[in-house]
Design an enzyme around this catalytic site. Structure first.
Site, mmCIF file in Angstrom:
data_model
loop_
_atom_site.group_PDB
_atom_site.id
_atom_site.type_symbol
_atom_site.label_atom_id
_atom_site.label_comp_id
_atom_site.label_asym_id
_atom_site.label_seq_id
_atom_site.Cartn_x
_atom_site.Cartn_y
_atom_site.Cartn_z
ATOM 1 N N LYS A 146 0.918 -1.143 -0.002
ATOM 2 C CA LYS A 146 -0.076 -0.243 -0.103
ATOM 3 C C LYS A 146 0.880 1.302 0.016
ATOM 4 C CE LYS A 146 -2.888 0.959 3.566
ATOM 5 N NZ LYS A 146 -2.715 2.382 4.166
ATOM 6 N N ARG A 197 2.852 6.014 -3.215
ATOM 7 C CA ARG A 197 4.044 6.850 -3.184
ATOM 8 C C ARG A 197 4.348 6.856 -4.953
ATOM 9 N NH1 ARG A 197 4.165 5.527 1.663
ATOM 10 N NH2 ARG A 197 5.169 6.668 3.247
ATOM 11 N N GLY A 216 -5.271 7.982 5.600
ATOM 12 C CA GLY A 216 -4.357 8.853 6.195
ATOM 13 C C GLY A 216 -3.226 9.411 5.102
ATOM 14 N N ARG A 244 -8.674 12.481 12.708
ATOM 15 C CA ARG A 244 -7.090 11.866 12.886
ATOM 16 C C ARG A 244 -6.403 13.414 12.780
ATOM 17 N NH1 ARG A 244 -5.612 7.035 9.193
ATOM 18 N NH2 ARG A 244 -3.793 7.221 10.383
ATOM 19 N N GLN A 255 4.543 9.281 7.474
ATOM 20 C CA GLN A 255 3.522 10.006 6.598
ATOM 21 C C GLN A 255 4.021 11.626 6.838
ATOM 22 O OE1 GLN A 255 -0.666 9.199 8.133
ATOM 23 N NE2 GLN A 255 -0.537 7.087 6.815
ATOM 24 N N ASP A 296 1.766 -1.171 11.976
ATOM 25 C CA ASP A 296 0.443 -1.471 11.664
ATOM 26 C C ASP A 296 0.143 -2.956 11.954
ATOM 27 O OD1 ASP A 296 -0.069 0.923 10.624
ATOM 28 O OD2 ASP A 296 0.712 0.214 8.541
ATOM 29 N N LYS A 334 -5.058 5.965 15.133
ATOM 30 C CA LYS A 334 -5.121 5.219 13.463
ATOM 31 C C LYS A 334 -6.508 5.241 13.244
ATOM 32 C CE LYS A 334 -0.491 4.481 13.005
ATOM 33 N NZ LYS A 334 -0.114 5.147 11.770
ATOM 34 N N ARG A 342 -6.479 1.729 18.248
ATOM 35 C CA ARG A 342 -6.199 0.440 18.077
ATOM 36 C C ARG A 342 -5.903 -0.357 19.503
ATOM 37 N NH1 ARG A 342 -3.300 0.585 12.047
ATOM 38 N NH2 ARG A 342 -5.272 0.543 11.058
HETATM 39 C C1 S3P Z 1 2.243 4.721 6.298
HETATM 40 C C2 S3P Z 1 2.908 5.160 7.735
HETATM 41 C C3 S3P Z 1 2.257 4.745 8.893
HETATM 42 C C4 S3P Z 1 1.250 3.672 8.641
HETATM 43 C C5 S3P Z 1 0.407 3.703 7.477
HETATM 44 C C6 S3P Z 1 1.159 3.798 6.197
HETATM 45 C C7 S3P Z 1 2.689 5.387 4.951
HETATM 46 O O1 S3P Z 1 1.626 5.910 9.319
HETATM 47 O O2 S3P Z 1 0.554 3.427 9.839
HETATM 48 O O3 S3P Z 1 -0.517 2.643 7.384
HETATM 49 O O4 S3P Z 1 2.311 4.923 3.873
HETATM 50 O O5 S3P Z 1 3.661 6.341 5.025
HETATM 51 P P1 S3P Z 1 2.449 6.945 10.392
HETATM 52 O O6 S3P Z 1 3.573 7.396 9.392
HETATM 53 O O7 S3P Z 1 1.585 7.950 10.401
HETATM 54 O O8 S3P Z 1 2.910 6.273 11.607
#
Ligand code: S3P
Length: 430
Positions: free
Chosen positions: A21, A26, A93, A121, A168, A315, A342, A346
């Protein structure tokens, strides 16, 4: 949709799980900014990734889907256009936070909304650095969606030290950093997943990585068109690895899984607990390490997890809680307060639902204490579990259900579509 699940006696299979994912998001974003046609093979056809596809279509990018390939007609670094209405990031997110970094560097105004979960969030974590770089952002209570970004093609570089390890937030700042006049430096307390850095490096964008610090030189003029094949998602693989390890007489082979160390926390922890897991045919594809993973039934001992362990298994913590109910001894997961923001809280949701199966778990402000050697059994022959419409909770509960003597019904089970659309099909075929 509800789904009925029964105890499994042993599993023996060779499978492929869903594509990654994080890497799919990206790839779509950077392909949209490339100067010409890009090809993304074996992309993840999940709801979250379609949120990103639809967002970039609204920003003027032509994206065509042919089977499991995406053709993206990149518009160049400055080619995104003002959308005619808001962008809906759905449950994702990653879409909202990474997209925001890109929008911030363009002279466009974009309003972003999300579903009920995403609207709760926190966004302050990206609003602060992007504002420091020169974007103007209006958000509900300065922290939540709906959020309107007034981009600025003259962003300033920043030196940003984040209090949380979040890929993120890091990716958001790096994407904005591509547009800034000069060098943007980002530091995080522990290294979070580094797919953005790896992909930028693969695309020959000048970035420097050193432990938990990354620097990018803006103003990037051009991304050359590229082709990429997405490896399979280690987070999606984890559910079936856990089942093979926990169900007696089981063995599984999972092909073509991304084994980037910033994602390997759960698997490395299982190995530390005593799990028999092996990596076959390791190779590097598009600057990401990939291998086939085998896992088999193993006797496990307890584990203690603290904040530095969390980013590489962020995750998988709900799933680790399920595993910990089955090992010898008491396990402790701490430093995981990020889990509370999240897709669901969770810590609370997994604790509540596993307790319904007889698990002995004590919720902590930043994690859980979990007793091992638990036999999942309920007073009634059938029990309903709530997924809270959170894909990772639904799939973690499915692993618990495969060990439970009673029939388990999981509510809102279709939420697996967010990251792993054929999860139930693979699960039921095992
Ligand atoms: C992700 C970063 C994580 C992860 C999310 C995907 C990403 O979140 O929990 O499922 O693709 O950058 P955080 O960076 O906010 O922890």
């Amino acid at each position: 949709m509800e789904i009925k699940l029964y105890k499994k006696n042993s599993i023996n299979a060779e499978i492929e799980v869903a594509a990654d994912k994080s890497i799919t998001h990206r790839a779509i974003m950077l392909a949209s900014l490339a100067s010409g046609r890009c090809v993304i093979n074996k992309f993840l056809k999940s709801k979250d990734c379609y949120s990103t596809i639809e967002a970039f279509k609204k920003l003027g990018v032509k994206i065509i889907e042919i089977d499991d390939t995406l053709i993206v007609e990149g518009v160049g670094m400055d080619g995104l256009t003002q959308p005619s209405s808001y962008i809906d990031a759905g449950n994702s997110g990653t879409t909202v936070r990474l997209l925001s970094g890109i929008v911030a560097g363009n002279d466009i105004k974009v309003e972003i909304i999300g579903d009920e979960s995403l609207s709760k969030r926190p966004m302050k974590r990206i609003i602060e650095p992007l504002t420091a770089m020169g974007a103007k952002i209006k958000a509900k209570e300065d922290n939540f969606l709906p959020m309107t970004i007034y981009g600025n093609s003259k962003l300033k570089p920043i030196v940003w030290e984040s209090k949380i390890p979040s890929a993120q937030v890091k990716s958001c700042v790096l994407f904005a950093g591509m547009y800034a006049e000069g060098e943007t430096i980002y530091k995080e307390p522990f290294l979070s997943r580094n797919h953005t850095e790896n992909m930028l490096e693969y695309l020959k964008i000048p970035i420097i990585k050193k432990e938990n610090i990354v620097a990018i030189k803006g103003k990037i003029k051009k991304i050359e068109p590229f082709e990429i094949t997405i490896p399979n998602d280690p987070s999606s693989a984890s559910y079936f690895i856990a089942m093979a390890v926990l169900i007696p007489n089981s063995k599984i082979i999972i092909k073509n899984v991304c084994i980037n160390q910033t994602r390997m926390g759960f698997i490395n922890t299982l190995i530390k607990m005593g799990a028999k897991i092996n990596f076959l045919n390791p190779r590097i594809l598009y600057n990401e390490p990939v291998a086939d993973i085998t896992a088999e039934y193993s006797r496990l001992k307890s584990i203690r997890i603290s904040s530095e362990d969390i980013p590489s298994m962020i995750d998988e913590i709900p799933l680790l809680a399920v595993v910990a109910t089955q090992c010898d001894g008491v396990s402790e997961i701490r430093g995981a307060v990020e889990l509370r923001v999240k897709e669901s809280d969770r810590i609370k949701t997994i604790t509540t639902e596993l307790q319904k199966l007889g698990a002995k778990i004590i919720e902590q402000s930043d994690g859980m204490i979990i007793m091992g050697n638990t036999k999942f059994i309920t007073d009634t022959p059938q029990i309903n579990l709530n997924s809270y419409k959170d894909h990772r909770i639904a799939m973690s509960l499915a692993v618990a259900a495969s060990l439970c003597d009673s029939e388990v019904i999981i509510e809102d089970a279709e939420c697996v579509d967010i990251s792993f659309p054929n999860f139930w099909q693979i699960y039921n075929n095992l």
